[in-house]
Design a protein around this motif. Structure first.
Motif, PDB file in Angstrom:
ATOM      1  N   SER A 104       0.824  -1.087   0.033  1.00  0.00           N
ATOM      2  CA  SER A 104       0.024   0.030   0.074  1.00  0.00           C
ATOM      3  C   SER A 104       0.887   1.351   0.151  1.00  0.00           C
ATOM      4  O   SER A 104       2.186   1.064   0.302  1.00  0.00           O
ATOM      5  N   GLY A 105       0.218   2.377  -0.099  1.00  0.00           N
ATOM      6  CA  GLY A 105       0.723   3.753  -0.249  1.00  0.00           C
ATOM      7  C   GLY A 105       1.630   3.921   1.122  1.00  0.00           C
ATOM      8  O   GLY A 105       2.880   4.520   1.428  1.00  0.00           O
ATOM      9  N   THR A 106       0.894   3.699   2.158  1.00  0.00           N
ATOM     10  CA  THR A 106       1.217   4.278   3.565  1.00  0.00           C
ATOM     11  C   THR A 106       2.427   3.173   3.868  1.00  0.00           C
ATOM     12  O   THR A 106       3.389   3.610   4.572  1.00  0.00           O
ATOM     13  N   PHE A 132      -0.599  14.937   2.132  1.00  0.00           N
ATOM     14  CA  PHE A 132      -1.063  13.622   2.620  1.00  0.00           C
ATOM     15  C   PHE A 132       0.028  12.612   2.191  1.00  0.00           C
ATOM     16  O   PHE A 132       0.477  12.422   1.190  1.00  0.00           O
ATOM     17  N   HIS A 133       0.197  11.593   3.149  1.00  0.00           N
ATOM     18  CA  HIS A 133       1.147  10.552   3.047  1.00  0.00           C
ATOM     19  C   HIS A 133       0.569   9.337   3.496  1.00  0.00           C
ATOM     20  O   HIS A 133       1.334   8.309   3.500  1.00  0.00           O
ATOM     21  N   GLY A 134      -0.482   9.162   4.092  1.00  0.00           N
ATOM     22  CA  GLY A 134      -1.187   8.041   4.552  1.00  0.00           C
ATOM     23  C   GLY A 134      -1.565   7.950   6.078  1.00  0.00           C
ATOM     24  O   GLY A 134      -1.513   9.004   6.787  1.00  0.00           O
ATOM     25  N   GLU A 184       4.900  15.716  -2.004  1.00  0.00           N
ATOM     26  CA  GLU A 184       4.077  15.372  -3.344  1.00  0.00           C
ATOM     27  C   GLU A 184       4.262  16.399  -4.430  1.00  0.00           C
ATOM     28  O   GLU A 184       4.419  17.673  -4.093  1.00  0.00           O
ATOM     29  N   GLU A 189      -4.709  14.854  -2.108  1.00  0.00           N
ATOM     30  CA  GLU A 189      -5.908  15.375  -1.117  1.00  0.00           C
ATOM     31  C   GLU A 189      -5.896  16.547  -0.719  1.00  0.00           C
ATOM     32  O   GLU A 189      -6.863  17.181  -0.298  1.00  0.00           O
ATOM     33  N   ASP A 217       6.778  11.658  -3.041  1.00  0.00           N
ATOM     34  CA  ASP A 217       5.514  10.752  -2.911  1.00  0.00           C
ATOM     35  C   ASP A 217       4.462  10.859  -4.092  1.00  0.00           C
ATOM     36  O   ASP A 217       4.062  11.795  -4.299  1.00  0.00           O
ATOM     37  N   ILE A 219       2.431   8.405  -4.996  1.00  0.00           N
ATOM     38  CA  ILE A 219       1.457   7.416  -4.841  1.00  0.00           C
ATOM     39  C   ILE A 219       0.157   7.837  -5.505  1.00  0.00           C
ATOM     40  O   ILE A 219      -0.382   6.781  -5.980  1.00  0.00           O
ATOM     41  N   GLN A 220      -0.324   8.908  -5.839  1.00  0.00           N
ATOM     42  CA  GLN A 220      -1.283   9.556  -6.690  1.00  0.00           C
ATOM     43  C   GLN A 220      -0.840   9.951  -7.781  1.00  0.00           C
ATOM     44  O   GLN A 220      -1.663   9.747  -8.893  1.00  0.00           O
ATOM     45  N   LYS A 246      -1.089   3.129  -5.444  1.00  0.00           N
ATOM     46  CA  LYS A 246      -2.447   3.598  -6.038  1.00  0.00           C
ATOM     47  C   LYS A 246      -2.483   2.737  -7.558  1.00  0.00           C
ATOM     48  O   LYS A 246      -3.123   1.535  -7.554  1.00  0.00           O
TER      49      LYS A 246
END
Ligand SMILES: *Cc1c(COP(=O)(O)O)cnc(C)c1O
Length: 384
Positions: A104-106, A132-134, A184, A189, A217, A219-220, A246
């Motif tokens: 997962s991202g977190t 936002f990082h998890g 990011e 988010e 990051d 992730i998104q 993601k």
């Protein structure tokens, strides 16, 4: 007919605000509920289903791997994992050489935090306001919003926040204890806030001068969402650690912490039971291959431009501003976004919030122009 909403309400320890429909199946950028109502998906399950729902290429890869080998501990080598690692290093920024796989991202963030502390022998991290990082304790410590943090303190010590895109404040915050800077390239988010090219150039310099690990990051933003394979490619960022999750597995859970040669960790200091299992690797392998074969980066860029043009040509009374990079789209409203999301859903469009006033649009990158036109028209109708 079973009332799935009641059933789930009865037994789920719920952590999410809910929308009152039961999604049962999807195809490409379309979703259907249990009453067979059709929706255009402008959320992709929060930026996950980039290659589309029920993607046949992905389904086949998962099916074949499931019949071969699902689990294989990290203490053995595995053919599917080896092939994914090669592919992953092939598509990520050139200075990145090794990947640690998780679920997962977190978890990808947790590993980044641990690796940075170990490598630098320092303890502290700086991240950005609205970042936002998890939700796990380490990643949450780097996450800004008090709504996510309140009630869980004390979090991991040594984390602080600076305004995004402000190089002076970041430079002031760095000291001899700083192990890493976590950012990011576009805050997802936090409201689709796009980083500045010059900012990231300066961040890289600060990290080099102070022996600080630059953790980006994605992730998104990663895997074609912004119109390039990674947002790093737009900003010419060379991170020391890149975190992804993601979209990487097309919906199958997998995360990765991708490192440059600078990062050090002895064998035995970190690990995971499920991370990098052959089934997840097969899913990610197929998803990335599909992205490359169909040039989804180019598609995301062109569709993002098309969306922007259509929206900008309208007089939209409820809109304050528009921001996008590819199909990572934020429409800042003059009012709260929640009622708008409900209005859109009633018109067959599933979209997302980003904060309280930003309408976030993250369609599958395979969305057709016909579907895109339908979604744009409904969005225009609602925002006029
Ligand atoms: C979603 C997200 C995360 C957390 O990923 P999970 O898989 O939900 O743990 C971290 N960082 C960013 C930028 C995200 O968008």
């Amino acid at each position: 007919m079973t009332d799935y909403i009641e059933l789930q309400k009865q037994y789920e320890f719920d952590v999410f605000p809910k929308r009152d429909i039961v999604l049962t199946r999807g195809k490409g950028a379309r979703l259907w509920d249990d009453k067979d109502n059709e929706y255009i998906d402008c959320a992709s399950g929060i930026g996950v289903a980039s290659i589309g729902h029920a993607n046949e290429f992905l389904a086949k890869a998962i099916f074949e791997q499931a019949g071969k080998l699902i689990t294989c501990p990290g203490t053995f080598y595995n053919d599917t994992k080896a092939l994914l690692l090669e592919k992953l290093i092939g598509v990520t920024p050139v200075n990145l050489t090794k990947a640690y796989l998780s679920n997962s991202g977190t978890e990808a963030m947790e590993a980044a935090i641990k690796f940075s502390r170990y490598t630098t022998k320092k303890t502290n991290f700086i991240s950005a306001m609205k970042g936002f990082h998890g939700r796990t304790m380490g990643a949450l410590s780097a996450t800004y919003k008090s709504e996510y943090r309140d009630g869980f303190e004390p979090l991991v010590p040594g984390f602080s926040f600076v305004p995004y895109n402000n190089i002076e404040k970041l430079a002031e915050a760095v000291d001899e204890k700083t192990a890493g800077i976590i950012l990011e390239p576009i805050q997802g988010e936090g409201g689709i806030n796009i980083g500045d090219f010059e900012y990231f150039k300066a961040v890289r310099k600060i990290c080099d001068e102070n022996n600080v690990i630059l953790i980006i990051d994605e992730i998104q933003t990663g895997f074609c969402r912004t119109g390039k394979m990674f947002a790093c490619d737009h900003f010419e960022i060379q991170p020391d650690i890149l975190t992804v999750a993601k979209a990487i597995g097309g919906g199958f859970p997998i995360g990765a912490t991708i490192c440059s040669d600078k990062i050090e960790l002895p064998i035995g200091k970190h690990g995971t039971t499920f991370g990098g299992n052959p089934l997840a690797c097969a899913a990610a392998n197929a998803s990335i291959q599909f992205m490359l074969d169909n040039d989804l980066a180019k598609q995301a860029y062109e569709k993002g431009e098309y969306f922007k043009e259509k929206i900008m040509s309208q007089e939209l009374n409820r809109v304050r501003s528009f921001r996008n990079l590819g199909l990572m789209i934020g429409i800042e409203l003059k009012e709260k976004v929640q009622p708008i999301l409900k209005e859109l859903m009633d018109k067959g469009i599933i979209a997302l919030p980003a904060g309280t006033t930003v309408l976030r649009i993250l369609p599958p990158l395979v969305i057709t122009y016909e579907e895109l036109d339908f979604a744009i028209q409904k969005i225009i109708d609602v925002l006029k």
